[in-house]
Write a protein that holds these residues in place. Structure first.
Motif, PDB file in Angstrom:
ATOM      1  N   ALA A  85     -16.358  -3.348  -3.428  1.00  7.98           N
ATOM      2  CA  ALA A  85     -15.903  -1.960  -3.356  1.00  7.98           C
ATOM      3  C   ALA A  85     -15.957  -1.324  -4.740  1.00  7.98           C
ATOM      4  N   LYS A  86     -16.057  -0.007  -4.762  1.00 14.17           N
ATOM      5  CA  LYS A  86     -16.020   0.740  -6.015  1.00 14.17           C
ATOM      6  C   LYS A  86     -15.028   1.892  -5.889  1.00 14.17           C
ATOM      7  N   ASN A  87     -14.221   2.062  -6.934  1.00 12.93           N
ATOM      8  CA  ASN A  87     -13.323   3.213  -6.962  1.00 12.93           C
ATOM      9  C   ASN A  87     -14.130   4.495  -7.068  1.00 12.93           C
ATOM     10  N   GLY A  88     -13.612   5.553  -6.499  1.00 12.70           N
ATOM     11  CA  GLY A  88     -14.198   6.873  -6.687  1.00 12.70           C
ATOM     12  C   GLY A  88     -13.436   7.632  -7.761  1.00 12.70           C
ATOM     13  N   ARG A  89     -13.732   8.892  -7.903  1.00 13.53           N
ATOM     14  CA  ARG A  89     -13.010   9.732  -8.858  1.00 13.53           C
ATOM     15  C   ARG A  89     -12.976  11.157  -8.318  1.00 13.53           C
ATOM     16  N   ARG A  90     -11.910  11.847  -8.696  1.00 13.29           N
ATOM     17  CA  ARG A  90     -11.753  13.230  -8.272  1.00 13.29           C
ATOM     18  C   ARG A  90     -11.268  14.052  -9.460  1.00 13.29           C
ATOM     19  N   LEU A  91     -11.913  15.196  -9.644  1.00 14.96           N
ATOM     20  CA  LEU A  91     -11.559  16.078 -10.746  1.00 14.96           C
ATOM     21  C   LEU A  91     -10.110  16.542 -10.601  1.00 14.96           C
ATOM     22  N   ARG A  92      -9.401  16.550 -11.711  1.00 21.77           N
ATOM     23  CA  ARG A  92      -8.050  17.131 -11.717  1.00 21.77           C
ATOM     24  C   ARG A  92      -8.220  18.643 -11.831  1.00 21.77           C
TER      25      ARG A  92
END
Length: 345
Positions: A167-174
């Motif tokens: 699995a890979k973590n995602g990211r979301r803009l603050r």
């Protein structure tokens, strides 16, 4: 009262009248001039008329605010042009208020100010505005480039192995933070016009540790070796020798799932040329039905079923289905559920 005294009184009255008249005249001449000590948006406009004050505010306040802003993240950059922000102020209202503040205090107070050169301390806000929708659109643009969906752990199957893809973590803009930073940067000409975007991680639904639980049962079919393998919790449990589709009617390659299960199924003959006169018919269970004991459909009429033609096992002999011996197909039928994946290579 003596004559000289009367003359002195008359002269004094005349001087007073003339002084007052002169004061009114001078005060009227100052109506179009902003008093010393008055600022608009922090810009000193004292001693200026309306046109000069507007020009000064445009030059010293608005022009420096019409800068571009750059957002950076992980070596990438996005520019928000100053023109897009449409920075402006209601200068007519601001200057009108500055002139009104300059007339504050009544005539006597103003006359004293004129004579002594005193100033007043009045700060008039410029009420600077800009396009907030432009910032919102820009933040969405940056988010579209920065955001990454988390990747669930999954299985990369071959004919004879199951390999875990981590699995890979995602990211979301603050985005709320970035929006706040941009609003602050617009109204601060001396601020750093490069803003560092920040993100927070997003977690996958299936982690690497959870992948075995996510795929408790798995089937792989290696057509080249005529081998169907049954896996439990990613470990090989059993292998079966099978028959697969013959040339021109190959068992379809790809990742599928068990779509349906049926005991002692009828044969729904496909409308295909190879079916001859049987095309479109339904053959009930019995000697004429080639689908023996069990049926597990996987894709577009293709499936896994039993056969009494055991001599065909280990060969490319079927019309696209996977043939198994009757004991083997019953054994497999009891091990799988609808929805279990099968990888065919």
């Amino acid at each position: 009262m003596g004559r000289r005294t009367k003359i002195a009184v008359v002269v004094g009255v005349l001087v007073l009248v003339l002084g007052v008249a002169a004061g009114y005249a001078y005060d009227n001449s100052q109506k179009g001039e902003i008093a010393d000590g008055v600022t608009i948006g922090g810009v000193d406009v004292g001693g200026m008329d309306a046109a000069e004050a507007k020009q000064a505010v445009r030059r010293e306040l608005l022009a420096p605010l019409r800068h571009s802003i750059r957002v950076g993240y992980d070596g990438h950059r996005w520019d928000l042009p100053g023109k897009t922000l449409d920075v402006h102020a209601d200068l007519d209202s601001a200057v009108e208020r500055a002139l009104a503040e300059s007339r504050d205090g009544g005539l006597p107070g103003r006359l004293v100010r004129y004579v002594t050169g005193a100033s007043i301390d009045k700060q008039v806000p410029a009420d600077v505005t800009y396009s907030r929708p432009a910032i919102n659109r820009f933040v969405r643009h940056v988010a579209a480039a920065v955001d990454r969906e988390a990747q669930d752990a999954t299985i990369a199957a071959t004919g004879d192995s199951l390999n875990v893809v981590p699995a890979k973590n995602g990211r979301r803009l603050r985005d709320v933070l970035l929006t706040r930073q941009l609003h602050a940067a617009v109204l601060n000409a001396s601020a750093d016009h490069t803003v560092a975007a920040r993100t927070h991680p997003t977690k996958p639904k299936v982690t690497t540790k959870e992948v075995a639980a996510a795929y408790p049962t798995y089937l792989t079919l290696d057509r080249a070796t005529f081998t169907l393998r049954f896996w439990k919790n990613l470990k090989l449990v059993k292998s079966y020798t099978v028959a697969v589709g013959q040339e021109g009617l190959e068992t379809p390659e790809g990742l599928y799932a068990i779509q349906e299960k049926e005991e002692n199924p009828s044969w729904h003959v496909p409308n295909s040329a190879w079916a001859g006169s049987l095309a479109g018919q339904t053959i009930p269970p019995g000697p004429e039905d080639p689908i023996k004991a069990r049926w597990m459909g996987i894709f577009a009429g293709a499936g896994i079923h039993g056969t009494d033609e055991t001599y065909s096992l280990g060969h490319a002999a079927s019309h696209g289905c996977v043939r198994m011996s009757i004991p083997d197909v019953i054994d497999l039928y009891n091990r799988v559920q609808v929805g279990d994946p099968i990888f065919v290579i």
